[in-house]
Design a protein around this motif. Sequence first.
Motif, PDB file in Angstrom:
ATOM      1  N   MET A   1      47.536  30.508  40.432  1.00  0.00           N
ATOM      2  CA  MET A   1      47.171  30.614  41.826  1.00  0.00           C
ATOM      3  C   MET A   1      48.136  29.750  42.630  1.00  0.00           C
ATOM      4  N   ASP A 104      45.992  31.439  47.504  1.00  0.00           N
ATOM      5  CA  ASP A 104      45.937  32.896  47.377  1.00  0.00           C
ATOM      6  C   ASP A 104      45.058  33.288  46.188  1.00  0.00           C
ATOM      7  N   SER A 105      43.880  32.733  46.142  1.00  0.00           N
ATOM      8  CA  SER A 105      42.938  32.974  45.055  1.00  0.00           C
ATOM      9  C   SER A 105      42.680  34.466  44.862  1.00  0.00           C
ATOM     10  N   PRO A 106      42.531  34.911  43.615  1.00  0.00           N
ATOM     11  CA  PRO A 106      42.189  36.319  43.372  1.00  0.00           C
ATOM     12  C   PRO A 106      40.800  36.680  43.911  1.00  0.00           C
ATOM     13  N   TYR A 107      40.004  35.670  44.239  1.00  0.00           N
ATOM     14  CA  TYR A 107      38.668  35.910  44.790  1.00  0.00           C
ATOM     15  C   TYR A 107      38.680  36.016  46.308  1.00  0.00           C
ATOM     16  N   GLY A 108      39.848  35.860  46.888  1.00  0.00           N
ATOM     17  CA  GLY A 108      40.004  35.933  48.332  1.00  0.00           C
ATOM     18  C   GLY A 108      40.847  34.772  48.826  1.00  0.00           C
TER      19      GLY A 108
END
Length: 139
Positions: A1, A104-108
């Motif tokens: 991340m 830029d987390s994959p969760y938002g």
Amino acid sequence: MKHIVRIWGANFSSEEELEAFVETVYDDDGGALPSAFLVSTGYSWIDEDFLEMHFFNNAEEHIAFIQYLRSEYSPHDSFVKQLPATIDESIRAYNSIILLYGNDSPYGAINDELFQIVEADLPTGSSTILLARVEYETR
């Protein structure tokens, strides 16, 4: 991340003045108006949950903040490694510091606009000065 931290410096006459500078103001219809901080930095919106303000009354508070930044602010060693060598001196020039974090987390994404704005896009004559832009990655 991917992570980003922007460190802003400014001088205010009081902690209340600093708080008013970053506070979101609402118009009569309940619409949010950009804070003076947003205007001075060129951001259109930020998630204020990922913003820290620090006001210093003396040199000891500056030193304590620099220690906090180098040891407690981030659990990631790569953050400290990316801090500019002159950050201690830069921070001492201001009685107010604003830290703004994004990722830029994959969760938002959080405050993803921080990744988009480059120093050349910053408004001139601002009351806040960008002291550092720290980008690092974690797994």
